[in-house]
Design a protein around this motif. Structure first.
Motif, PDB file in Angstrom:
ATOM      1  N   SER A  16       0.855  -1.184   0.000  1.00 47.65           N
ATOM      2  CA  SER A  16       0.000   0.000   0.000  1.00 47.65           C
ATOM      3  C   SER A  16       0.897   1.242   0.000  1.00 47.65           C
ATOM      4  O   SER A  16       1.818   1.339   0.806  1.00 47.65           O
ATOM      5  N   THR A  17       0.629   2.181  -0.918  1.00 46.07           N
ATOM      6  CA  THR A  17       1.508   3.353  -1.034  1.00 46.07           C
ATOM      7  C   THR A  17       0.774   4.684  -0.847  1.00 46.07           C
ATOM      8  O   THR A  17       1.387   5.666  -0.470  1.00 46.07           O
ATOM      9  N   GLU A  18      -0.511   4.731  -1.114  1.00 44.40           N
ATOM     10  CA  GLU A  18      -1.256   5.989  -1.026  1.00 44.40           C
ATOM     11  C   GLU A  18      -1.444   6.399   0.435  1.00 44.40           C
ATOM     12  O   GLU A  18      -1.603   5.558   1.308  1.00 44.40           O
ATOM     13  N   ALA A  19      -1.459   7.691   0.676  1.00 46.15           N
ATOM     14  CA  ALA A  19      -1.698   8.204   2.024  1.00 46.15           C
ATOM     15  C   ALA A  19      -3.070   7.754   2.515  1.00 46.15           C
ATOM     16  O   ALA A  19      -4.049   7.782   1.752  1.00 46.15           O
ATOM     17  N   TYR A  20      -3.130   7.315   3.745  1.00 41.36           N
ATOM     18  CA  TYR A  20      -4.366   6.897   4.426  1.00 41.36           C
ATOM     19  C   TYR A  20      -5.049   5.692   3.773  1.00 41.36           C
ATOM     20  O   TYR A  20      -6.221   5.442   3.987  1.00 41.36           O
ATOM     21  N   SER A  21      -4.312   4.953   2.953  1.00 38.47           N
ATOM     22  CA  SER A  21      -4.931   3.824   2.235  1.00 38.47           C
ATOM     23  C   SER A  21      -4.891   2.528   3.024  1.00 38.47           C
ATOM     24  O   SER A  21      -5.563   1.568   2.675  1.00 38.47           O
ATOM     25  N   TYR A  22      -4.108   2.520   4.105  1.00 34.82           N
ATOM     26  CA  TYR A  22      -3.968   1.277   4.870  1.00 34.82           C
ATOM     27  C   TYR A  22      -4.615   1.426   6.240  1.00 34.82           C
ATOM     28  O   TYR A  22      -4.252   2.302   7.020  1.00 34.82           O
ATOM     29  N   LYS A  23      -5.572   0.542   6.520  1.00 37.36           N
ATOM     30  CA  LYS A  23      -6.236   0.536   7.821  1.00 37.36           C
ATOM     31  C   LYS A  23      -5.432  -0.364   8.757  1.00 37.36           C
ATOM     32  O   LYS A  23      -5.289  -1.558   8.502  1.00 37.36           O
ATOM     33  N   ILE A  24      -4.894   0.194   9.817  1.00 43.98           N
ATOM     34  CA  ILE A  24      -4.100  -0.574  10.772  1.00 43.98           C
ATOM     35  C   ILE A  24      -5.021  -1.603  11.437  1.00 43.98           C
ATOM     36  O   ILE A  24      -6.031  -1.227  12.039  1.00 43.98           O
ATOM     37  N   PRO A  25      -4.676  -2.903  11.345  1.00 44.94           N
ATOM     38  CA  PRO A  25      -5.591  -3.937  11.833  1.00 44.94           C
ATOM     39  C   PRO A  25      -5.475  -4.227  13.330  1.00 44.94           C
ATOM     40  O   PRO A  25      -6.094  -5.164  13.820  1.00 44.94           O
ATOM     41  N   TYR A  26      -4.702  -3.420  14.057  1.00 43.80           N
ATOM     42  CA  TYR A  26      -4.454  -3.711  15.463  1.00 43.80           C
ATOM     43  C   TYR A  26      -4.995  -2.620  16.367  1.00 43.80           C
ATOM     44  O   TYR A  26      -5.070  -1.447  15.988  1.00 43.80           O
ATOM     45  N   THR A  27      -5.311  -3.023  17.584  1.00 44.91           N
ATOM     46  CA  THR A  27      -5.757  -2.071  18.595  1.00 44.91           C
ATOM     47  C   THR A  27      -4.543  -1.296  19.122  1.00 44.91           C
ATOM     48  O   THR A  27      -3.396  -1.677  18.882  1.00 44.91           O
ATOM     49  N   ARG A  28      -4.810  -0.248  19.855  1.00 48.41           N
ATOM     50  CA  ARG A  28      -3.717   0.510  20.454  1.00 48.41           C
ATOM     51  C   ARG A  28      -2.939  -0.353  21.446  1.00 48.41           C
ATOM     52  O   ARG A  28      -1.717  -0.246  21.546  1.00 48.41           O
ATOM     53  N   LYS A  29      -3.643  -1.226  22.146  1.00 46.92           N
ATOM     54  CA  LYS A  29      -2.986  -2.138  23.090  1.00 46.92           C
ATOM     55  C   LYS A  29      -2.047  -3.090  22.351  1.00 46.92           C
ATOM     56  O   LYS A  29      -0.915  -3.315  22.780  1.00 46.92           O
ATOM     57  N   GLU A  30      -2.497  -3.640  21.224  1.00 44.33           N
ATOM     58  CA  GLU A  30      -1.652  -4.542  20.436  1.00 44.33           C
ATOM     59  C   GLU A  30      -0.446  -3.787  19.861  1.00 44.33           C
ATOM     60  O   GLU A  30       0.663  -4.329  19.829  1.00 44.33           O
ATOM     61  N   LEU A  31      -0.648  -2.540  19.418  1.00 41.43           N
ATOM     62  CA  LEU A  31       0.474  -1.731  18.932  1.00 41.43           C
ATOM     63  C   LEU A  31       1.488  -1.507  20.055  1.00 41.43           C
ATOM     64  O   LEU A  31       2.700  -1.551  19.829  1.00 41.43           O
ATOM     65  N   ALA A  32       0.994  -1.300  21.265  1.00 42.72           N
ATOM     66  CA  ALA A  32       1.886  -1.123  22.411  1.00 42.72           C
ATOM     67  C   ALA A  32       2.680  -2.399  22.673  1.00 42.72           C
ATOM     68  O   ALA A  32       3.894  -2.355  22.884  1.00 42.72           O
ATOM     69  N   ASN A  40      -0.889  15.239  10.099  1.00 43.44           N
ATOM     70  CA  ASN A  40      -1.491  14.699   8.875  1.00 43.44           C
ATOM     71  C   ASN A  40      -0.754  13.476   8.330  1.00 43.44           C
ATOM     72  O   ASN A  40      -0.786  13.205   7.123  1.00 43.44           O
ATOM     73  N   LEU A  41      -0.095  12.725   9.201  1.00 40.82           N
ATOM     74  CA  LEU A  41       0.556  11.483   8.771  1.00 40.82           C
ATOM     75  C   LEU A  41      -0.396  10.298   8.841  1.00 40.82           C
ATOM     76  O   LEU A  41      -0.226   9.310   8.129  1.00 40.82           O
ATOM     77  N   ILE A  42      -1.394  10.395   9.712  1.00 42.99           N
ATOM     78  CA  ILE A  42      -2.426   9.360   9.805  1.00 42.99           C
ATOM     79  C   ILE A  42      -3.787  10.042   9.897  1.00 42.99           C
ATOM     80  O   ILE A  42      -3.872  11.251  10.149  1.00 42.99           O
ATOM     81  N   ARG A  43      -4.824   9.251   9.704  1.00 39.54           N
ATOM     82  CA  ARG A  43      -6.194   9.707   9.965  1.00 39.54           C
ATOM     83  C   ARG A  43      -6.810   8.716  10.944  1.00 39.54           C
ATOM     84  O   ARG A  43      -6.577   7.512  10.836  1.00 39.54           O
ATOM     85  N   ILE A  44      -7.604   9.230  11.846  1.00 39.84           N
ATOM     86  CA  ILE A  44      -8.334   8.363  12.771  1.00 39.84           C
ATOM     87  C   ILE A  44      -9.817   8.573  12.491  1.00 39.84           C
ATOM     88  O   ILE A  44     -10.336   9.681  12.607  1.00 39.84           O
ATOM     89  N   VAL A  45     -10.476   7.480  12.042  1.00 43.80           N
ATOM     90  CA  VAL A  45     -11.892   7.543  11.682  1.00 43.80           C
ATOM     91  C   VAL A  45     -12.625   6.477  12.503  1.00 43.80           C
ATOM     92  O   VAL A  45     -12.325   5.289  12.394  1.00 43.80           O
ATOM     93  N   LYS A  46     -13.566   6.927  13.342  1.00 40.32           N
ATOM     94  CA  LYS A  46     -14.333   6.024  14.209  1.00 40.32           C
ATOM     95  C   LYS A  46     -13.399   5.097  14.998  1.00 40.32           C
ATOM     96  O   LYS A  46     -13.632   3.891  15.102  1.00 40.32           O
ATOM     97  N   GLY A  47     -12.326   5.664  15.490  1.00 41.25           N
ATOM     98  CA  GLY A  47     -11.393   4.915  16.328  1.00 41.25           C
ATOM     99  C   GLY A  47     -10.381   4.082  15.575  1.00 41.25           C
ATOM    100  O   GLY A  47      -9.443   3.553  16.173  1.00 41.25           O
ATOM    101  N   ARG A  48     -10.530   3.941  14.258  1.00 35.86           N
ATOM    102  CA  ARG A  48      -9.584   3.150  13.461  1.00 35.86           C
ATOM    103  C   ARG A  48      -8.533   4.064  12.851  1.00 35.86           C
ATOM    104  O   ARG A  48      -8.817   5.178  12.424  1.00 35.86           O
ATOM    105  N   VAL A  49      -7.300   3.538  12.805  1.00 37.67           N
ATOM    106  CA  VAL A  49      -6.165   4.320  12.306  1.00 37.67           C
ATOM    107  C   VAL A  49      -5.912   3.980  10.838  1.00 37.67           C
ATOM    108  O   VAL A  49      -5.777   2.812  10.475  1.00 37.67           O
ATOM    109  N   PHE A  50      -5.843   5.021  10.002  1.00 42.27           N
ATOM    110  CA  PHE A  50      -5.524   4.865   8.580  1.00 42.27           C
ATOM    111  C   PHE A  50      -4.202   5.553   8.316  1.00 42.27           C
ATOM    112  O   PHE A  50      -4.003   6.714   8.658  1.00 42.27           O
ATOM    113  N   TYR A  51      -3.283   4.792   7.684  1.00 40.54           N
ATOM    114  CA  TYR A  51      -1.938   5.310   7.442  1.00 40.54           C
ATOM    115  C   TYR A  51      -1.613   5.270   5.967  1.00 40.54           C
ATOM    116  O   TYR A  51      -1.941   4.340   5.273  1.00 40.54           O
TER     117      TYR A  51
END
Length: 198
Positions: free
Chosen positions: A150-166, A187-198
């Motif tokens: 995935s190369t476009e900005a905000y095109s990848y939805k991070i599949p992990y919770t904040r706890k899992e990222l920690a 503006n490096l990520i977007r957070i939409v309904k609690g989900r992180v898009f990078y």
């Protein structure tokens, strides 16, 4: 996918099912099987004192789990724990070796797969030596996004919770939350309904 499912079945793989939070294999045990996930998610993790956990890696559909330890003939240095209900192909080590001996193309594919994961491990371990928590988290996010081509900005939805990222970075949950808010402000990520898009 590490090895084609039909080949695994032809060489005698059986299918096992795990419920969420069950162990696939345990630290300090000797590896006997090649495991490949058909459906579900498995984490390779170490449990530490005071109920702390460090997640070494997370594996999903089509990925193998712990295969490197079959070739090193070392005991597992991690636990493999299901993060959700899983269906997994299990192939005896001797049969895996027969499969690999029969097909050089499969050998190369598996070697490429292992090399790619090892490369990421070196990159990530280097980031852990940084005192910059933002750099550690961005290294993980970049790897996750790159692994999906995935190369476009905000095109990848991070599949992990904040706890899992920690747990994946060794950072505190509060630190991950703070960094994500900072990255959103830059503006490096977007957070939409609690989900992180990078």
């Amino acid at each position: 996918m590490a090895i084609q499912e039909d080949l695994l079945i032809n060489y005698g793989a059986d299918i096992i099912k795990l419920k969420k939070s069950e162990l696939l294999f345990e630290e300090h045990h000797s590896p006997e099987y090649y495991f490949q996930i058909k459906t579900g998610k498995i984490k390779l993790t170490n449990f530490q004192a005071e109920n702390k956990e460090f997640i070494q890696s997370i594996h999903e559909d089509g990925e193998s789990v712990g295969e490197i330890f079959l070739f090193s003939k070392s005991k597992y240095p991690v636990n493999a724990v299901s993060m959700e209900d899983c269906t997994i192909y299990r192939l005896e080590n001797d049969k895996l070796l027969q499969l690999l001996e029969s097909n050089f193309e499969i050998q190369l594919k598996l070697l490429h797969y292992i090399a790619k994961r090892t490369y990421y491990t070196y990159i990530f371990l280097n980031s852990l030596t940084s005192e910059d928590a933002t750099h550690q988290l961005l290294t993980l996010l970049n790897h996750l996004k790159d692994s999906q081509n995935s190369t476009e900005a905000y095109s990848y939805k991070i599949p992990y919770t904040r706890k899992e990222l920690a747990f994946l970075t060794g950072l505190r949950i509060e630190t991950v939350i703070r960094i994500l808010k900072k990255l959103e402000g830059e503006n490096l990520i977007r957070i939409v309904k609690g989900r992180v898009f990078y």
